[in-house]
Scaffold this motif. Sequence first.
Motif, PDB file in Angstrom:
ATOM      1  N   SER A 184      -0.642  -6.655 -31.784  1.00 49.56           N
ATOM      2  CA  SER A 184       0.550  -7.468 -31.596  1.00 49.56           C
ATOM      3  C   SER A 184       1.694  -6.854 -32.393  1.00 49.56           C
ATOM      4  O   SER A 184       1.528  -6.516 -33.562  1.00 49.56           O
ATOM      5  CB  SER A 184       0.250  -8.878 -32.104  1.00 49.56           C
ATOM      6  N   ASN A 185       2.839  -6.697 -31.740  1.00 51.69           N
ATOM      7  CA  ASN A 185       3.990  -6.135 -32.467  1.00 51.69           C
ATOM      8  C   ASN A 185       5.152  -7.120 -32.554  1.00 51.69           C
ATOM      9  O   ASN A 185       6.241  -6.776 -33.007  1.00 51.69           O
ATOM     10  CB  ASN A 185       4.447  -4.816 -31.817  1.00 51.69           C
ATOM     11  N   LYS A 186       4.874  -8.346 -32.136  1.00 54.08           N
ATOM     12  CA  LYS A 186       5.952  -9.349 -32.178  1.00 54.08           C
ATOM     13  C   LYS A 186       5.941 -10.042 -33.537  1.00 54.08           C
ATOM     14  O   LYS A 186       5.635 -11.228 -33.642  1.00 54.08           O
ATOM     15  CB  LYS A 186       5.768 -10.368 -31.048  1.00 54.08           C
ATOM     16  N   ASN A 187       6.231  -9.295 -34.567  1.00 55.61           N
ATOM     17  CA  ASN A 187       6.238  -9.850 -35.914  1.00 55.61           C
ATOM     18  C   ASN A 187       7.049  -8.924 -36.822  1.00 55.61           C
ATOM     19  O   ASN A 187       7.480  -7.858 -36.399  1.00 55.61           O
ATOM     20  CB  ASN A 187       4.798 -10.007 -36.426  1.00 55.61           C
ATOM     21  N   LYS A 188       7.245  -9.344 -38.063  1.00 51.60           N
ATOM     22  CA  LYS A 188       8.105  -8.589 -38.984  1.00 51.60           C
ATOM     23  C   LYS A 188       7.453  -7.298 -39.479  1.00 51.60           C
ATOM     24  O   LYS A 188       8.131  -6.426 -40.012  1.00 51.60           O
ATOM     25  CB  LYS A 188       8.442  -9.464 -40.205  1.00 51.60           C
ATOM     26  N   PHE A 189       6.138  -7.166 -39.325  1.00 54.91           N
ATOM     27  CA  PHE A 189       5.442  -6.040 -39.952  1.00 54.91           C
ATOM     28  C   PHE A 189       5.148  -4.864 -39.014  1.00 54.91           C
ATOM     29  O   PHE A 189       4.998  -3.741 -39.463  1.00 54.91           O
ATOM     30  CB  PHE A 189       4.127  -6.525 -40.567  1.00 54.91           C
ATOM     31  N   PHE A 190       5.041  -5.149 -37.717  1.00 54.58           N
ATOM     32  CA  PHE A 190       4.610  -4.086 -36.791  1.00 54.58           C
ATOM     33  C   PHE A 190       5.583  -3.864 -35.635  1.00 54.58           C
ATOM     34  O   PHE A 190       5.216  -3.254 -34.637  1.00 54.58           O
ATOM     35  CB  PHE A 190       3.207  -4.405 -36.250  1.00 54.58           C
ATOM     36  N   LYS A 224       2.659  -1.954 -28.676  1.00 56.32           N
ATOM     37  CA  LYS A 224       1.398  -2.690 -28.523  1.00 56.32           C
ATOM     38  C   LYS A 224       0.323  -1.702 -28.057  1.00 56.32           C
ATOM     39  O   LYS A 224       0.598  -0.805 -27.262  1.00 56.32           O
ATOM     40  CB  LYS A 224       1.569  -3.828 -27.514  1.00 56.32           C
ATOM     41  N   ASN A 225      -0.883  -1.822 -28.582  1.00 56.28           N
ATOM     42  CA  ASN A 225      -2.021  -0.941 -28.267  1.00 56.28           C
ATOM     43  C   ASN A 225      -1.893   0.478 -28.825  1.00 56.28           C
ATOM     44  O   ASN A 225      -2.704   1.343 -28.510  1.00 56.28           O
ATOM     45  CB  ASN A 225      -2.297  -0.870 -26.758  1.00 56.28           C
ATOM     46  N   GLU A 226      -0.870   0.723 -29.634  1.00 58.37           N
ATOM     47  CA  GLU A 226      -0.749   2.027 -30.287  1.00 58.37           C
ATOM     48  C   GLU A 226      -1.926   2.212 -31.255  1.00 58.37           C
ATOM     49  O   GLU A 226      -2.399   1.253 -31.874  1.00 58.37           O
ATOM     50  CB  GLU A 226       0.585   2.075 -31.063  1.00 58.37           C
ATOM     51  N   ILE A 227      -2.415   3.460 -31.332  1.00 58.77           N
ATOM     52  CA  ILE A 227      -3.548   3.746 -32.219  1.00 58.77           C
ATOM     53  C   ILE A 227      -3.054   4.522 -33.432  1.00 58.77           C
ATOM     54  O   ILE A 227      -2.363   5.535 -33.283  1.00 58.77           O
ATOM     55  CB  ILE A 227      -4.627   4.546 -31.451  1.00 58.77           C
ATOM     56  N   LEU A 228      -3.382   4.046 -34.614  1.00 55.93           N
ATOM     57  CA  LEU A 228      -2.936   4.717 -35.839  1.00 55.93           C
ATOM     58  C   LEU A 228      -4.147   5.249 -36.593  1.00 55.93           C
ATOM     59  O   LEU A 228      -5.220   4.653 -36.558  1.00 55.93           O
ATOM     60  CB  LEU A 228      -2.219   3.765 -36.792  1.00 55.93           C
ATOM     61  N   GLU A 229      -3.927   6.336 -37.312  1.00 54.59           N
ATOM     62  CA  GLU A 229      -4.960   6.840 -38.211  1.00 54.59           C
ATOM     63  C   GLU A 229      -4.515   6.531 -39.631  1.00 54.59           C
ATOM     64  O   GLU A 229      -3.497   7.036 -40.105  1.00 54.59           O
ATOM     65  CB  GLU A 229      -5.143   8.357 -38.036  1.00 54.59           C
ATOM     66  N   LEU A 230      -5.261   5.641 -40.286  1.00 55.65           N
ATOM     67  CA  LEU A 230      -4.945   5.282 -41.669  1.00 55.65           C
ATOM     68  C   LEU A 230      -6.192   5.488 -42.525  1.00 55.65           C
ATOM     69  O   LEU A 230      -7.280   5.730 -42.010  1.00 55.65           O
ATOM     70  CB  LEU A 230      -4.487   3.822 -41.769  1.00 55.65           C
ATOM     71  N   ASN A 231      -5.994   5.360 -43.838  1.00 53.81           N
ATOM     72  CA  ASN A 231      -7.104   5.548 -44.767  1.00 53.81           C
ATOM     73  C   ASN A 231      -7.622   4.189 -45.243  1.00 53.81           C
ATOM     74  O   ASN A 231      -6.839   3.271 -45.461  1.00 53.81           O
ATOM     75  CB  ASN A 231      -6.605   6.373 -45.959  1.00 53.81           C
ATOM     76  N   ILE A 232      -8.948   4.071 -45.380  1.00 53.74           N
ATOM     77  CA  ILE A 232      -9.493   2.900 -46.070  1.00 53.74           C
ATOM     78  C   ILE A 232     -10.267   3.378 -47.296  1.00 53.74           C
ATOM     79  O   ILE A 232     -10.801   4.484 -47.307  1.00 53.74           O
ATOM     80  CB  ILE A 232     -10.426   2.026 -45.187  1.00 53.74           C
ATOM     81  N   ALA A 233     -10.308   2.553 -48.320  1.00 47.90           N
ATOM     82  CA  ALA A 233     -11.050   2.881 -49.543  1.00 47.90           C
ATOM     83  C   ALA A 233     -11.445   1.571 -50.205  1.00 47.90           C
ATOM     84  O   ALA A 233     -10.701   1.011 -51.000  1.00 47.90           O
ATOM     85  CB  ALA A 233     -10.191   3.717 -50.478  1.00 47.90           C
ATOM     86  N   HIS A 234     -12.598   1.042 -49.807  1.00 49.91           N
ATOM     87  CA  HIS A 234     -12.992  -0.259 -50.358  1.00 49.91           C
ATOM     88  C   HIS A 234     -14.501  -0.487 -50.305  1.00 49.91           C
ATOM     89  O   HIS A 234     -15.212   0.151 -49.546  1.00 49.91           O
ATOM     90  CB  HIS A 234     -12.276  -1.386 -49.613  1.00 49.91           C
ATOM     91  N   ASN A 235     -14.925  -1.435 -51.135  1.00 55.02           N
ATOM     92  CA  ASN A 235     -16.325  -1.858 -51.183  1.00 55.02           C
ATOM     93  C   ASN A 235     -16.495  -3.244 -50.572  1.00 55.02           C
ATOM     94  O   ASN A 235     -17.550  -3.580 -50.067  1.00 55.02           O
ATOM     95  CB  ASN A 235     -16.789  -1.880 -52.644  1.00 55.02           C
ATOM     96  N   GLU A 236     -15.419  -4.046 -50.634  1.00 53.77           N
ATOM     97  CA  GLU A 236     -15.457  -5.402 -50.073  1.00 53.77           C
ATOM     98  C   GLU A 236     -14.341  -5.549 -49.047  1.00 53.77           C
ATOM     99  O   GLU A 236     -13.259  -6.040 -49.367  1.00 53.77           O
ATOM    100  CB  GLU A 236     -15.286  -6.459 -51.177  1.00 53.77           C
ATOM    101  N   GLY A 237     -14.613  -5.103 -47.833  1.00 52.06           N
ATOM    102  CA  GLY A 237     -13.582  -5.173 -46.791  1.00 52.06           C
ATOM    103  C   GLY A 237     -14.076  -5.852 -45.543  1.00 52.06           C
ATOM    104  O   GLY A 237     -13.412  -5.859 -44.507  1.00 52.06           O
ATOM    105  N   ASN A 238     -15.242  -6.443 -45.668  1.00 54.65           N
ATOM    106  CA  ASN A 238     -15.953  -7.044 -44.545  1.00 54.65           C
ATOM    107  C   ASN A 238     -15.428  -8.461 -44.336  1.00 54.65           C
ATOM    108  O   ASN A 238     -15.906  -9.410 -44.944  1.00 54.65           O
ATOM    109  CB  ASN A 238     -17.444  -7.024 -44.922  1.00 54.65           C
TER     110      ASN A 238
END
Lengths: 80, 225
Positions: free
Chosen positions: B120-126, B131-145
């Motif tokens: 969803s891109n109808k908001n202040k953040f995206f 819509k449906n764009e694919i991004l490659e970002l990094n994750i680094a966490h132990n509790e992300g579930n």
Amino acid sequence: MKFAVTVTLKKDVLDPQGKVVSQTLKNMGMNNLSQVRQGKFFEIDLKEKDSSKAHNQVKEMCEKLLVNQIIEDFKISKTE
Amino acid sequence: MKSSVIVFPGSNCDRDVAVALEKLQFKNSMIWHKENVLPKSDLIVVPGGFSYGDYLRSGAIAAKSNILNEVIKAGERGSLILGICNGFQILIECGLLKGALLRNSGLKFISKNIFIKIQSNKNKFFNKYKKNEILELNIAHNEGNFFTDKKHLNELEDNDLIPIKYCDKEGNINQKTNPNGSINNIAGIFNKNKNILGMMPHPERMADKTCSNEDGLPLFLSLMN
């Protein structure tokens, strides 16, 4: 006055650590084991003589900080 | 645009966020957790890291710090709040967002690049993404579930409150492309009014060509829109 608080994950919440422990115990030959759930334990010492007041205070501690009630349940018991 | 980045003992992505914000000419202040006053800000960022060593539960201790009272008030007034990684955990622990972040289903700390799909891109953040764009970002966490009850999950799905989901390079969203066991592949959620966003992936790590791609940059540009 001393209290023991046990915090465990709710029944419906997946407990991967408990699962691994359970699997390991089974691998060690404990075949009659049905399930292990892992949790946390707190020992709380209060300067309070009124036991119902103290119990309420520990309950408040659980609700406000020690326990995330969306995923965890807790039990309080008086030990001393 | 004025921004504030909250700093706790154990935060380690605070400076990365500040660099990304300053690159876009945000007037940024770093705010120590013991402060009782939050400067007037258009955006408040609760950054990633390991506040208080993740003691008790990730984010639980930070959620009770002085400055969080001010962040909660600002959030309720409608200020934009972005919680990244440990920041997401803190926003959940302080009650600004609902649900819980459990230990990763594979029991391992995960540090790698993943793909997410904009739902969803109808908001202040995206709004700077498609819509449906694919991004490659990094994750680094132990509790992300991410976990929540059925009622809240339906509320999130029905009201467009899940802006990003984990996927693969082709955009497939399924169990195989779910790195940490999050329910419905959720990578980030909004509150009801969509002024508060919590997300596990790190957009600030993908904001400068010299060390990464720039897939995270449009998020900060969106906030200026």
